[in-house]
Scaffold this motif. Structure first.
Motif, PDB file in Angstrom:
ATOM      1  N   ILE A  21       0.835  -1.207   0.000  1.00 47.53           N
ATOM      2  CA  ILE A  21       0.000   0.000   0.000  1.00 47.53           C
ATOM      3  C   ILE A  21       0.866   1.251   0.000  1.00 47.53           C
ATOM      4  O   ILE A  21       0.509   2.265  -0.587  1.00 47.53           O
ATOM      5  CB  ILE A  21      -0.962  -0.025   1.202  1.00 47.53           C
ATOM      6  N   LYS A  22       2.015   1.201   0.645  1.00 42.91           N
ATOM      7  CA  LYS A  22       2.895   2.370   0.697  1.00 42.91           C
ATOM      8  C   LYS A  22       3.772   2.515  -0.539  1.00 42.91           C
ATOM      9  O   LYS A  22       4.093   3.619  -0.949  1.00 42.91           O
ATOM     10  CB  LYS A  22       3.755   2.309   1.954  1.00 42.91           C
ATOM     11  N   VAL A  23       4.189   1.418  -1.157  1.00 39.84           N
ATOM     12  CA  VAL A  23       5.143   1.466  -2.269  1.00 39.84           C
ATOM     13  C   VAL A  23       4.462   1.616  -3.630  1.00 39.84           C
ATOM     14  O   VAL A  23       4.975   2.311  -4.506  1.00 39.84           O
ATOM     15  CB  VAL A  23       6.054   0.217  -2.239  1.00 39.84           C
ATOM     16  N   ILE A  24       3.320   1.014  -3.830  1.00 44.26           N
ATOM     17  CA  ILE A  24       2.664   1.024  -5.144  1.00 44.26           C
ATOM     18  C   ILE A  24       2.374   2.434  -5.659  1.00 44.26           C
ATOM     19  O   ILE A  24       2.634   2.713  -6.833  1.00 44.26           O
ATOM     20  CB  ILE A  24       1.421   0.127  -5.144  1.00 44.26           C
ATOM     21  N   PRO A  25       1.878   3.387  -4.850  1.00 43.42           N
ATOM     22  CA  PRO A  25       1.677   4.745  -5.390  1.00 43.42           C
ATOM     23  C   PRO A  25       2.962   5.385  -5.908  1.00 43.42           C
ATOM     24  O   PRO A  25       2.958   6.086  -6.924  1.00 43.42           O
ATOM     25  CB  PRO A  25       1.112   5.522  -4.204  1.00 43.42           C
ATOM     26  N   SER A  26       4.076   5.128  -5.242  1.00 36.00           N
ATOM     27  CA  SER A  26       5.362   5.659  -5.697  1.00 36.00           C
ATOM     28  C   SER A  26       5.747   5.057  -7.040  1.00 36.00           C
ATOM     29  O   SER A  26       6.228   5.760  -7.937  1.00 36.00           O
ATOM     30  CB  SER A  26       6.432   5.340  -4.641  1.00 36.00           C
ATOM     31  N   TRP A  27       5.537   3.769  -7.209  1.00 32.94           N
ATOM     32  CA  TRP A  27       5.860   3.104  -8.468  1.00 32.94           C
ATOM     33  C   TRP A  27       4.952   3.594  -9.591  1.00 32.94           C
ATOM     34  O   TRP A  27       5.406   3.794 -10.720  1.00 32.94           O
ATOM     35  CB  TRP A  27       5.738   1.586  -8.301  1.00 32.94           C
ATOM     36  N   VAL A  63       1.907  14.449 -10.482  1.00 33.99           N
ATOM     37  CA  VAL A  63       3.299  14.060 -10.244  1.00 33.99           C
ATOM     38  C   VAL A  63       3.918  15.120  -9.351  1.00 33.99           C
ATOM     39  O   VAL A  63       3.953  16.301  -9.715  1.00 33.99           O
ATOM     40  CB  VAL A  63       4.082  13.949 -11.573  1.00 33.99           C
ATOM     41  N   THR A  64       4.401  14.716  -8.175  1.00 37.03           N
ATOM     42  CA  THR A  64       4.967  15.682  -7.236  1.00 37.03           C
ATOM     43  C   THR A  64       6.458  15.471  -6.987  1.00 37.03           C
ATOM     44  O   THR A  64       7.109  16.334  -6.416  1.00 37.03           O
ATOM     45  CB  THR A  64       4.243  15.597  -5.878  1.00 37.03           C
ATOM     46  N   SER A  65       7.011  14.351  -7.403  1.00 35.38           N
ATOM     47  CA  SER A  65       8.409  14.037  -7.106  1.00 35.38           C
ATOM     48  C   SER A  65       9.402  14.689  -8.046  1.00 35.38           C
ATOM     49  O   SER A  65      10.589  14.759  -7.733  1.00 35.38           O
ATOM     50  CB  SER A  65       8.625  12.518  -7.157  1.00 35.38           C
ATOM     51  N   GLN A  87      15.253  10.174  -5.807  1.00 40.23           N
ATOM     52  CA  GLN A  87      15.028   9.240  -4.719  1.00 40.23           C
ATOM     53  C   GLN A  87      13.675   9.516  -4.096  1.00 40.23           C
ATOM     54  O   GLN A  87      13.280  10.668  -3.953  1.00 40.23           O
ATOM     55  CB  GLN A  87      16.081   9.392  -3.625  1.00 40.23           C
ATOM     56  N   LYS A  88      12.998   8.464  -3.735  1.00 40.14           N
ATOM     57  CA  LYS A  88      11.717   8.587  -3.053  1.00 40.14           C
ATOM     58  C   LYS A  88      11.859   7.933  -1.687  1.00 40.14           C
ATOM     59  O   LYS A  88      12.212   6.763  -1.583  1.00 40.14           O
ATOM     60  CB  LYS A  88      10.624   7.895  -3.877  1.00 40.14           C
ATOM     61  N   ARG A  89      11.612   8.692  -0.632  1.00 47.44           N
ATOM     62  CA  ARG A  89      11.678   8.182   0.739  1.00 47.44           C
ATOM     63  C   ARG A  89      10.246   7.941   1.206  1.00 47.44           C
ATOM     64  O   ARG A  89       9.419   8.840   1.192  1.00 47.44           O
ATOM     65  CB  ARG A  89      12.373   9.179   1.653  1.00 47.44           C
TER      66      ARG A  89
END
Length: 117
Positions: A21-27, A63-65, A87-89
Motif C-alpha cells: 500500500i505504501k510502495v505502489i503509489p510511488s511506483w 506528479v509531485t516528485s 530518490q523517493k523516501r
C-alpha cells in the motif's frame, strides 16, 4: 495448522499488504513520469519548452516528485534525449523508512545522463 501458525501467517500477510500500500503509489508515479518524458520528447521544442510541457503533464497527472527543471535534456546528435533520476523516501514508522532510487531515459541505449549539478 496451529493457531500460532495462523496468527504468524496473518502477520506476515498484513505486513506485506502495508508495504504494498505504501510502495505502489510511488511506483505508479514513476511509471507516469516515464510516460511523460516520452510524450514530451515527441512534442519536441527547445529545452525550456520541454520543461514547461513536462510541468503541465505533471500538474495534470499529479506528479509531485519531479519537475521540469529536474529533467536532464541533452541534444547529442540532434535528437533530444530526456533523462531523470530521483530518490523517493517512504516512511514506514517514525524511525524506519524505505528509500527507492528511480531513474529513466528516452535514450534507446538506456543510459541515464548525468546531471550537470
Amino acid at each position: 495448522m496451529s493457531l500460532t501458525g495462523l496468527i504468524l501467517g496473518l502477520v506476515v500477510v498484513g505486513l506485506a499488504a502495508v508495504l504494498a500500500i505504501k510502495v505502489i503509489p510511488s511506483w505508479l508515479e514513476y511509471r507516469s513520469i516515464k510516460d511523460g518524458i516520452g510524450r514530451v520528447k515527441e512534442e519536441g521544442g527547445s529545452v525550456a519548452e520541454m520543461q514547461k510541457a513536462f510541468d503541465r503533464f505533471a500538474d495534470i497527472n499529479n506528479v509531485t516528485s519531479l519537475r521540469g527543471r529536474d529533467l536532464i535534456i541533452s541534444k547529442d546528435g540532434g535528437e533530444p534525449e530526456i533523462s531523470f533520476a530521483y530518490q523517493k523516501r517512504i516512511a514506514l514508522t517514525d524511525n524506519a523508512s524505505i528509500v527507492i532510487d528511480y531513474d529513466g531515459t528516452t535514450d534507446p541505449s538506456g543510459v541515464v545522463a548525468a546531471s550537470a549539478d
